[in-house]
Every structure is written in structure tokens, then in C-alpha cells.
Design an enzyme around this catalytic site. Structure first.
Site, PDB file in Angstrom:
ATOM      1  CE  LYS A  38      37.924  11.359   8.130  1.00 22.94           C
ATOM      2  NZ  LYS A  38      39.039  11.897   8.808  1.00 22.94           N
TER       3      LYS A  38
ATOM      4  CG  ASP B  71      34.508  13.028  10.230  1.00 21.56           C
ATOM      5  OD1 ASP B  71      34.542  14.215   9.860  1.00 21.56           O
ATOM      6  OD2 ASP B  71      35.453  12.454  10.799  1.00 21.56           O
TER       7      ASP B  71
END
Ligand code: C5P
Length: 294
Positions: free
Chosen positions: A12, A140
Site C-alpha cells: 500500500k 495497518d
């Protein structure tokens, strides 16, 4: 039991990253737009009846540990413990995402293990329970499990999925050093932030798939902390913009930097030039999650 599954674990980038304050638990209250890209680790997960084996983790990379200090290992352990399962788990990680880079490489591997184990066990666990497990592993990991693009708030576990009208073309550069996320957060002085994101303006541009304006609204409050220790991050941003990026930003706590380009051809040209200076340069695009159970 005795089956195996292969799962892609995408990296990401943070298109915006705002810190709203420090919390009593030591974490920071975030508002960040997270976006998966098509730079992927490939995770192979096997489940055996042999509970004596427990968890075995191997990789093609010498950069990641094979024990409980690896988030993927911890994901398997938490999955087994929370669900009172007695089984052996074998994990192989084909590592392509740079380590310690601000790209959630460890978190996405952990999310893939949760997703893979759930699929191997007949998708028997609810999304809510899996996301809760993910949050326990790391800030995350819930986003990595959800996938696609989302605004993450709280510690990172409160997620608002964003619909994507079209892809972004990017060049991603990872300089030859790593950064400790904890140290960057420790060094953050909220009274001394160089540039705050305007998340509302970013989201307006995102909704319209207005690449110019969403690029102009890229901002990350952790960037100046990492740049003060590693000025090379600023140099990479400038180089990407010189090579035609609309804008460029550090991802997460760094040190990776990505530039957004109007076309894939411009991104390709810039990637070739950046490769003259950096070993780890990736031409990447948005990753669209394929439907599977998690
Ligand atoms: O949750 P995770 O272990 O991935 O976070 C790594 C470090 O990043 C934490 O120890 C903390 O120092 C910092 N962090 C934070 N606030 C967040 C997420 C991470 O301070 N929302």
C-alpha cells in the site's frame, strides 16, 4: 485438512496521512487514505493435521525473520489460538515488497495469512472477527485485509472503503535504507508540521477521478520528520517531479517515495531514468482486489 492456497499480498501507499493527536495508549489518532498497488508478495499457505509442527515460515528472502517476530507468523498463531484450532501451518513468502519501506509489507503478508487460513477452513469466520484479529496484529493489517482503497481512522482500524473510478500510475522508489515507524512517530511534533493534508479536498478530487487535483493534495505529516533524518527522501521527490510526476510523496513513515503520473508512458520513462540512480524502482498501478472470502 492437508490443503494449500496461494494468495497475493499487495503493498500500500498512503495518499494522505494526517495525525489528529496523540492517544492515551501511546498510539496516534490517524486520518489516512490508503491505496493498494500492484507490487505484491505471493504467499503460499498450507494446513496440516500435524499439530506438532505448529507454524513453519520460510521465504525466498533473507530480509524477513522466520519466527514470531514476523507478523505473518503471528497472524497464523492468533488465528489458531482464537479459534481453538489444533493444526500445523506452513507459510512460504515470495518477498517482492521492500522491507522497512513504509509499504505495509509485513502487514499485508499477515492479512494474507488470515485470509488464506479462513479460505482453507471453508470461510467459516465472519469478516468482523477477522478484522478484529487483524487490528490486534498491527495498525495497518485491517486495511490490508479489506484491500482496495480506504480512509483509515483511529489507530488505522476504522475503515471507510473508497470506490475507485480508474487507476493511478505511479513510480515508486525505495532508497537503500530502512526507517523505524515507531521512531518516526516519536519524532513527530504536532506543533511543528510543515504541511497538513486537506483530506476533504483530496476526497473531492478522488470522487471525480481528477488525477491532477488529487495529486496536488498528496500530503503526509510524517514526511518532514523522516526528511529531517534522511534528506535523500526530499531529493527523490524532486527527481520524480523533475521527471514529470504531477506530484510525489513519501509513503507511511517512509522511506519509499511515489510519484503520480498522468499516463503510464510518462511513468515508464521516469522509471527508466530513476533506475540509473536507484536499485529499487517500481512502475506500479492501483491494485483491484479480486473477490474472495475473508
Ligand atoms: O501498530 P503497529 O505495531 O504497526 O505500529 C508500529 C508503531 O507505529 C507503533 O509502535 C507506534 O509507535 C506507531 N503508531 C502510532 N500510531 C498509529 C500507528 C502506529 O503511533 N496509529
Amino acid at each position: 485438512m492437508g490443503s494449500r492456497i496461494e494468495i497475493e499480498a499487495p503493498a500500500k501507499v498512503n495518499l494522505t496521512l494526517d495525525v489528529k493527536g496523540k492517544r492515551a495508549d501511546g498510539y496516534h489518532e490517524l486520518e489516512t487514505v490508503m491505496h493498494q498497488i500492484d507490487l505484491v508478495d505471493r504467499i503460499s499457505i498450507g494446513v496440516t493435521d500435524d499439530a506438532g509442527t505448529r507454524i513453519k515460515l520460510t521465504s525466498n528472502s533473507g530480509d524477513i525473520p522466520g519466527d514470531e517476530s514476523n507478523l505473518a507468523w503471528r497472524a497464523a498463531q492468533i488465528f489458531l489460538d482464537r479459534n481453538h484450532l489444533r493444526a500445523g501451518v506452513e507459510i512460504f513468502i515470495e518477498k517482492n515488497i521492500p522491507v522497512g519501506a513504509g509499504l505495509a509489507g509485513g502487514s499485508t503478508d499477515a492479512a494474507a495469512v488470515i485470509q488464506g487460513l479462513n479460505a482453507l477452513l471453508g470461510c467459516r469466520f465472519e469478516k468482523k472477527a477477522l478484522l478484529e484479529m487483524a487490528a490486534f496484529i498491527g495498525s495497518d493489517v485491517p486495511f490490508c485485509l479489506l484491500g482496495g482503497t480506504a480512509v483509515a481512522r483511529g489507530r488505522g482500524e476504522i475503515l471507510e472503503p473508497l470506490y475507485m473510478k480508474g487507476p493511478l500510475f505511479m513510480v515508486l522508489v525505495k532508497p537503500d535504507f530502512g526507517i523505524s515507524t515507531a521512531e518516526v512517530y516519536q519524532g513527530l511534533d504536532l506543533n511543528n508540521v510543515a504541511e497538513w493534508p486537506d483530506t476533504t479536498a483530496f476526497l473531492k478530487a478522488w470522487e471525480k477521478y481528477d488525477i491532477i487535483n488529487l495529486s496536488k493534495n498528496l500530503a503526509n505529516v510524517l514526511e518532514s520528520v523522516s526528511i529531517s533524518k534522511h534528506p535523500e527522501i526530499k531529493t527523490i521527490k524532486e527527481m520524480l517531479i523533475n521527471e514529470g510526476a504531477i506530484n510525489a510523496l513519501m509513503s507511511g513513515s517512509g522511506p519509499s517515495v511515489f510519484g503520480i503520473f498522468e499516463t503510464v508512458e510518462r511513468a515508464q520513462n521516469a522509471a527508466e531514468i530513476m533506475k540509473n540512480n536507484y536499485r529499487e524502482v517500481f512502475l506500479v498501478s492501483s491494485y483491484e482486489r479480486r473477490g474472495d472470502c475473508y
